[in-house]
Write a protein that holds these residues in place. Structure first.
Motif, PDB file in Angstrom:
ATOM      1  N   MET A 155      49.957 -18.110 -43.824  1.00 16.46           N
ATOM      2  CA  MET A 155      48.805 -18.942 -43.552  1.00 16.46           C
ATOM      3  C   MET A 155      47.511 -18.166 -43.781  1.00 16.46           C
ATOM      4  SD  MET A 155      50.048 -21.858 -42.711  1.00 16.46           S
ATOM      5  CE  MET A 155      51.536 -22.623 -42.053  1.00 16.46           C
ATOM      6  N   ASP A 208      48.010 -23.547 -46.106  1.00 16.27           N
ATOM      7  CA  ASP A 208      49.308 -22.958 -46.420  1.00 16.27           C
ATOM      8  C   ASP A 208      49.226 -22.011 -47.617  1.00 16.27           C
ATOM      9  OD1 ASP A 208      51.971 -22.387 -46.246  1.00 16.27           O
ATOM     10  OD2 ASP A 208      52.643 -24.233 -47.230  1.00 16.27           O
ATOM     11  N   GLU A 209      48.383 -20.998 -47.480  1.00 18.76           N
ATOM     12  CA  GLU A 209      48.311 -19.919 -48.470  1.00 18.76           C
ATOM     13  C   GLU A 209      47.772 -18.700 -47.751  1.00 18.76           C
ATOM     14  OE1 GLU A 209      46.179 -18.783 -52.730  1.00 18.76           O
ATOM     15  OE2 GLU A 209      46.154 -20.854 -52.026  1.00 18.76           O
ATOM     16  N   SER A 232      45.413 -23.519 -40.768  1.00 19.58           N
ATOM     17  CA  SER A 232      46.444 -24.486 -41.161  1.00 19.58           C
ATOM     18  C   SER A 232      46.600 -24.587 -42.669  1.00 19.58           C
ATOM     19  CB  SER A 232      46.104 -25.876 -40.591  1.00 19.58           C
ATOM     20  OG  SER A 232      44.941 -26.416 -41.213  1.00 19.58           O
TER      21      SER A 232
END
Length: 290
Positions: free
Chosen positions: A1, A182-183, A180
């Motif tokens: 995250m 997603d990387e 939040s």
């Protein structure tokens, strides 16, 4: 995250940009100010983020009295440097991060903040001067800023302006949004503007060193309490343009200790200087502690 590793706070005085553009940084008037950013430039080289979210205010270039968004998030792929009346500053264009910016917009709006989404705008000294201070001189043709930048423009020019508490809460929402995503991105958030100054009227040239340094103390130690200061105190103690300091609370609200059982951020650097074009300059770097 994705995560926020640090926050940076700095004034964005337009004359600072002019001093850099005209090679005046070593002149006796300006040298003490720029020396205060020597640590910061080296730190940024050694702690280069993947993205910077930069909170600033537009100075009637992208927006006018015809349209005044309270919070405007840039989601474009790039931003040209604005012509503020004497030609654009000779600095590189700003590269955005549309994917993360769009995610932040989606998340923050779902947390009940009404953002204006900006897909095209020019950015003025409010954004480019902090980048110059932290990154040093850049050739607009050969060089580039060290990473993508997401602009967040806040209305602190035309009343009504957002409260300190609203700004702190927006920072909280931005932290949730970034965490939040997603990387695995290392994000820094920068709050700019201020410190005490007034540009017009009987109190033009006002500087309040005691109040400024108390603001820095509270920003580090008690941002929730600081957010409760009413607008009238900013105007009375820090001048009509001192209200820009509420933007620092957005960056501070995004730090891990706010609402979380985590220690206060580590103060990596603190600097305060008077004067810079009849303005007080403040600067902080805060790092989240594991």
């Amino acid at each position: 995250m994705a995560h926020i590793s640090a926050s940076v706070y700095t004034s964005h005085v337009p004359a600072i940009g002019a001093a850099m553009d005209l090679s005046k940084t070593r002149e006796p008037y300006w040298q003490p100010l720029f020396a205060g950013y020597d640590f910061s430039r080296q730190w940024l080289k050694e702690n280069r983020p993947d993205v910077i979210l930069l909170v600033y205010n537009d100075h009637a270039t992208a927006f006018s009295l015809d349209m005044i968004p309270t919070f405007a998030l840039g989601t474009a792929a790039e931003y040209q440097v604005a012509d503020e009346g004497w030609g654009p500053r000779p600095v590189p264009k700003v590269i955005g991060h549309p994917e993360l910016a769009s995610h932040i917009a989606q998340s923050v709006i779902q947390q009940d903040f009404d953002l204006t989404i900006i897909n095209k705008m020019d950015v003025d000294h409010g954004l480019t001067v902090p980048l110059s201070l932290m990154c040093g001189e850049k050739d607009p043709v050969k060089d580039a800023w060290p990473c993508p930048v997401i602009p967040l423009a806040v209305n602190v020019v035309q009343y009504p302006v957002p409260s300190g508490q609203r700004c702190l809460n927006l920072g909280r929402a931005i932290r949730k949004a970034i965490e939040s995503y997603d990387e695995n991105l290392n994000v820094q958030i920068w709050g700019t503007g201020g410190m005490s100054h007034q540009l017009q009227g009987a109190r033009a040239g006002l500087i309040n060193k005691e109040w400024d340094n108390r603001f820095l103390d509270l920003l580090i130690e008690n941002p929730v309490g600081l957010s409760e200061i009413p607008h009238i105190e900013y105007v009375r103690e820090a001048g009509s343009e001192g209200i820009e300091l509420v933007m620092w609370l957005i960056a501070r609200g995004a730090m891990a200790d706010v609402d979380c059982a985590k220690p206060l951020p580590k103060v990596l650097h603190r600097f305060y200087h008077v004067p810079a074009s009849n303005t007080a300059v403040g600067h902080l770097i805060l790092q989240n502690q594991a």
